[in-house]
Scaffold this motif. Structure first.
Motif, PDB file in Angstrom:
ATOM      1  N   ILE A   1       1.885  -4.158 -10.156  1.00 46.60           N
ATOM      2  CA  ILE A   1       0.501  -3.778 -10.459  1.00 46.60           C
ATOM      3  C   ILE A   1      -0.049  -2.931  -9.325  1.00 46.60           C
ATOM      4  CG2 ILE A   1      -1.774  -4.651 -11.084  1.00 46.60           C
ATOM      5  CD1 ILE A   1       0.156  -7.424 -11.249  1.00 46.60           C
ATOM      6  N   THR A   2      -0.457  -1.727  -9.659  1.00 46.28           N
ATOM      7  CA  THR A   2      -0.966  -0.802  -8.658  1.00 46.28           C
ATOM      8  C   THR A   2      -2.410  -0.417  -8.967  1.00 46.28           C
ATOM      9  OG1 THR A   2      -0.613   1.383  -7.651  1.00 46.28           O
ATOM     10  CG2 THR A   2      -0.027   1.162  -9.955  1.00 46.28           C
ATOM     11  N   ASN A   3      -3.104   0.005  -7.920  1.00 46.53           N
ATOM     12  CA  ASN A   3      -4.418   0.592  -8.151  1.00 46.53           C
ATOM     13  C   ASN A   3      -4.219   2.046  -8.594  1.00 46.53           C
ATOM     14  OD1 ASN A   3      -3.628   1.703  -5.691  1.00 46.53           O
ATOM     15  ND2 ASN A   3      -5.549   1.274  -4.647  1.00 46.53           N
ATOM     16  N   GLN A   4      -5.284   2.695  -8.999  1.00 47.72           N
ATOM     17  CA  GLN A   4      -5.187   4.061  -9.525  1.00 47.72           C
ATOM     18  C   GLN A   4      -4.667   5.046  -8.476  1.00 47.72           C
ATOM     19  OE1 GLN A   4      -8.860   5.586 -11.096  1.00 47.72           O
ATOM     20  NE2 GLN A   4      -7.839   7.207 -12.235  1.00 47.72           N
ATOM     21  N   GLU A   5      -5.002   4.832  -7.227  1.00 48.31           N
ATOM     22  CA  GLU A   5      -4.589   5.742  -6.147  1.00 48.31           C
ATOM     23  C   GLU A   5      -3.154   5.502  -5.686  1.00 48.31           C
ATOM     24  OE1 GLU A   5      -8.733   5.237  -6.688  1.00 48.31           O
ATOM     25  OE2 GLU A   5      -7.354   3.705  -5.966  1.00 48.31           O
ATOM     26  N   ARG A   6      -2.516   4.435  -6.184  1.00 46.71           N
ATOM     27  CA  ARG A   6      -1.145   4.061  -5.794  1.00 46.71           C
ATOM     28  C   ARG A   6      -1.050   3.718  -4.304  1.00 46.71           C
ATOM     29  NH1 ARG A   6      -1.364   4.572 -10.558  1.00 46.71           N
ATOM     30  NH2 ARG A   6      -0.007   5.710 -11.952  1.00 46.71           N
ATOM     31  N   THR A   7      -2.127   3.149  -3.759  1.00 47.63           N
ATOM     32  CA  THR A   7      -2.151   2.788  -2.342  1.00 47.63           C
ATOM     33  C   THR A   7      -2.076   1.279  -2.120  1.00 47.63           C
ATOM     34  OG1 THR A   7      -4.571   2.766  -2.372  1.00 47.63           O
ATOM     35  CG2 THR A   7      -3.484   4.827  -1.680  1.00 47.63           C
TER      36      THR A   7
ATOM     37  N   ILE B   1      -0.025  -0.848   0.440  1.00 50.27           N
ATOM     38  CA  ILE B   1       1.426  -0.649   0.435  1.00 50.27           C
ATOM     39  C   ILE B   1       1.991  -0.619   1.848  1.00 50.27           C
ATOM     40  CG2 ILE B   1       3.196   1.090  -0.067  1.00 50.27           C
ATOM     41  CD1 ILE B   1       1.727   1.563  -2.712  1.00 50.27           C
ATOM     42  N   ASP B   2       1.270  -0.003   2.783  1.00 47.66           N
ATOM     43  CA  ASP B   2       1.801   0.088   4.148  1.00 47.66           C
ATOM     44  C   ASP B   2       1.760  -1.248   4.895  1.00 47.66           C
ATOM     45  OD1 ASP B   2      -0.936   0.076   4.408  1.00 47.66           O
ATOM     46  OD2 ASP B   2      -1.037   1.803   5.742  1.00 47.66           O
ATOM     47  N   LEU B   3       1.183  -2.289   4.300  1.00 46.33           N
ATOM     48  CA  LEU B   3       1.168  -3.616   4.915  1.00 46.33           C
ATOM     49  C   LEU B   3       2.086  -4.616   4.205  1.00 46.33           C
ATOM     50  CD1 LEU B   3      -2.643  -4.079   5.694  1.00 46.33           C
ATOM     51  CD2 LEU B   3      -0.820  -3.279   7.218  1.00 46.33           C
ATOM     52  N   LEU B   4       2.780  -4.169   3.173  1.00 44.02           N
ATOM     53  CA  LEU B   4       3.627  -5.088   2.410  1.00 44.02           C
ATOM     54  C   LEU B   4       4.653  -5.788   3.289  1.00 44.02           C
ATOM     55  CD1 LEU B   4       4.398  -3.326  -0.995  1.00 44.02           C
ATOM     56  CD2 LEU B   4       3.197  -5.483  -0.625  1.00 44.02           C
TER      57      LEU B   4
ATOM     58  N   ASN C   1      14.802  -4.788  -0.740  1.00 39.93           N
ATOM     59  CA  ASN C   1      15.638  -4.327  -1.840  1.00 39.93           C
ATOM     60  C   ASN C   1      14.914  -4.113  -3.161  1.00 39.93           C
ATOM     61  OD1 ASN C   1      18.574  -4.482  -0.725  1.00 39.93           O
ATOM     62  ND2 ASN C   1      17.543  -6.323   0.003  1.00 39.93           N
ATOM     63  N   ILE C   2      13.854  -4.849  -3.391  1.00 39.31           N
ATOM     64  CA  ILE C   2      13.164  -4.726  -4.672  1.00 39.31           C
ATOM     65  C   ILE C   2      11.785  -4.089  -4.500  1.00 39.31           C
ATOM     66  CG2 ILE C   2      12.331  -5.935  -6.714  1.00 39.31           C
ATOM     67  CD1 ILE C   2      15.447  -5.896  -6.355  1.00 39.31           C
ATOM     68  N   TYR C   3      10.923  -4.690  -3.687  1.00 36.76           N
ATOM     69  CA  TYR C   3       9.573  -4.148  -3.561  1.00 36.76           C
ATOM     70  C   TYR C   3       9.577  -2.743  -2.966  1.00 36.76           C
ATOM     71  CZ  TYR C   3       8.185  -9.015  -4.433  1.00 36.76           C
ATOM     72  OH  TYR C   3       8.015 -10.266  -4.971  1.00 36.76           O
ATOM     73  N   GLN C   4      10.434  -2.491  -1.971  1.00 35.15           N
ATOM     74  CA  GLN C   4      10.497  -1.141  -1.401  1.00 35.15           C
ATOM     75  C   GLN C   4      10.993  -0.143  -2.447  1.00 35.15           C
ATOM     76  OE1 GLN C   4       9.309  -0.166   1.767  1.00 35.15           O
ATOM     77  NE2 GLN C   4       9.422   1.747   0.621  1.00 35.15           N
ATOM     78  N   LYS C   5      11.951  -0.557  -3.270  1.00 34.03           N
ATOM     79  CA  LYS C   5      12.414   0.300  -4.363  1.00 34.03           C
ATOM     80  C   LYS C   5      11.263   0.620  -5.310  1.00 34.03           C
ATOM     81  CE  LYS C   5      14.115  -1.611  -7.968  1.00 34.03           C
ATOM     82  NZ  LYS C   5      14.917  -2.339  -8.979  1.00 34.03           N
ATOM     83  N   LEU C   6      10.465  -0.394  -5.648  1.00 32.56           N
ATOM     84  CA  LEU C   6       9.346  -0.186  -6.564  1.00 32.56           C
ATOM     85  C   LEU C   6       8.312   0.766  -5.965  1.00 32.56           C
ATOM     86  CD1 LEU C   6       8.982  -3.832  -7.849  1.00 32.56           C
ATOM     87  CD2 LEU C   6       9.945  -1.887  -9.100  1.00 32.56           C
ATOM     88  N   VAL C   7       8.058   0.626  -4.681  1.00 27.67           N
ATOM     89  CA  VAL C   7       7.141   1.549  -4.000  1.00 27.67           C
ATOM     90  C   VAL C   7       7.678   2.969  -4.097  1.00 27.67           C
ATOM     91  CG1 VAL C   7       6.222   2.244  -1.741  1.00 27.67           C
ATOM     92  CG2 VAL C   7       6.124  -0.167  -2.449  1.00 27.67           C
ATOM     93  N   ASN C   8       8.960   3.145  -3.802  1.00 25.92           N
ATOM     94  CA  ASN C   8       9.571   4.473  -3.858  1.00 25.92           C
ATOM     95  C   ASN C   8       9.509   5.052  -5.267  1.00 25.92           C
ATOM     96  OD1 ASN C   8      10.174   4.146  -1.156  1.00 25.92           O
ATOM     97  ND2 ASN C   8      12.312   3.613  -1.509  1.00 25.92           N
ATOM     98  N   LYS C   9       9.781   4.239  -6.276  1.00 27.50           N
ATOM     99  CA  LYS C   9       9.719   4.715  -7.663  1.00 27.50           C
ATOM    100  C   LYS C   9       8.284   5.044  -8.058  1.00 27.50           C
ATOM    101  CE  LYS C   9      12.419   3.037 -10.866  1.00 27.50           C
ATOM    102  NZ  LYS C   9      13.146   2.165 -11.800  1.00 27.50           N
ATOM    103  N   MET C  10       7.352   4.210  -7.606  1.00 31.74           N
ATOM    104  CA  MET C  10       5.952   4.395  -7.972  1.00 31.74           C
ATOM    105  C   MET C  10       5.405   5.718  -7.459  1.00 31.74           C
ATOM    106  SD  MET C  10       2.850   1.726  -7.261  1.00 31.74           S
ATOM    107  CE  MET C  10       2.905   1.965  -5.498  1.00 31.74           C
ATOM    108  N   LYS C  11       5.883   6.134  -6.319  1.00 27.76           N
ATOM    109  CA  LYS C  11       5.391   7.404  -5.757  1.00 27.76           C
ATOM    110  C   LYS C  11       5.722   8.570  -6.666  1.00 27.76           C
ATOM    111  CE  LYS C  11       5.472   5.903  -0.961  1.00 27.76           C
ATOM    112  NZ  LYS C  11       6.140   6.016   0.337  1.00 27.76           N
ATOM    113  N   GLY C  12       6.772   8.417  -7.475  1.00 30.58           N
ATOM    114  CA  GLY C  12       7.130   9.475  -8.413  1.00 30.58           C
ATOM    115  C   GLY C  12       6.566   9.253  -9.806  1.00 30.58           C
ATOM    116  N   ALA C  13       5.892   8.093 -10.014  1.00 25.26           N
ATOM    117  CA  ALA C  13       5.353   7.796 -11.346  1.00 25.26           C
ATOM    118  C   ALA C  13       4.065   8.559 -11.603  1.00 25.26           C
ATOM    119  CB  ALA C  13       5.098   6.289 -11.474  1.00 25.26           C
ATOM    120  N   LYS C  14       3.829   8.856 -12.847  1.00 24.29           N
ATOM    121  CA  LYS C  14       2.602   9.586 -13.227  1.00 24.29           C
ATOM    122  C   LYS C  14       1.516   8.614 -13.617  1.00 24.29           C
ATOM    123  CE  LYS C  14       5.119  13.624 -14.689  1.00 24.29           C
ATOM    124  NZ  LYS C  14       5.476  14.516 -15.741  1.00 24.29           N
TER     125      LYS C  14
END
Length: 195
Positions: free
Chosen positions: A58-64, A167-170, A182-195
């Motif tokens: 679950i992300t906020n609109q700004e993906r932060t 995200i920078d405090l996860l 292995n999982i949350y960092q992957k999700l962060v990386n994928k989310m940065k490319g999500a629309k």
């Protein structure tokens, strides 16, 4: 507004069509498909070896920021999620858990297809005064956007807290090192490319 797929695409077909993001997802996809060929009861906890679960990232609109719960069993900040318990629509399962664990009922599902998949180990633990042996979760994760101003509700049965985490405090907040790396960092990386 995107809604869950409601059995219009069967679970196995959806997993077969899933395009892995990395080696972990490719190997876990193969594992899940092989498990589906061998086991008939993967949608139920009655399978003591492995069963399906579903999570929300679950992300906020700004993906932060991401919305997380403090999970009693894992003793860490974690994503929302739960067992399929017979439900084939794992998207609906994830959204139900989102509401039950945080109180959030206004959100935007960004796709009815999984955002991520993973095979997760669950250590033995006590739940409702009974021992649950170590087992595997065959997990599908869905990407959800929510307003961080939405009032949150604490589900005291399963969690000790619920909050938005930058995200920078996860890495400072999550105590499960393997999940973070292995999982949350992957999700962060994928989310940065999500629309």
């Amino acid at each position: 507004m995107i809604e869950c797929y409601h059995d219009s695409m069967k679970l196995k077909e959806m997993i077969q069509n899933y395009i892995p993001f990395n080696e972990q997802e490719a190997k876990d996809k193969d594992f899940i498909l092989q498990a589906m060929d061998v086991h008939e009861d993967l949608l139920h906890r009655s399978n003591p070896f492995m069963h399906f679960s579903s999570s929300c990232w679950i992300t906020n609109q700004e993906r932060t920021k991401v919305l997380m719960i403090y999970h009693k069993i894992y003793d860490s900040w974690a994503w929302c999620g739960g067992h399929a318990d017979g439900e084939e629509d794992l998207c609906a399962v994830a959204l139900k858990e989102l509401n039950e664990e945080t109180g959030v009922n206004q959100y935007r599902l960004l796709s009815d297809k999984p955002f991520s998949l993973e095979v997760l180990t669950v250590d033995g633990h006590i739940k409702r005064n009974a021992y649950v042996s170590s087992h595997l979760h065959l997990n599908l994760t869905y990407l959800v956007e929510a307003d961080e101003k939405t009032p949150l509700i604490l589900n005291k049965e399963e969690t000790k807290g619920v909050k938005w985490i930058p995200i920078d405090l996860l890495k400072q907040e999550v105590r499960e090192v393997w999940m973070m790396e292995n999982i949350y960092q992957k999700l962060v990386n994928k989310m940065k490319g999500a629309k």
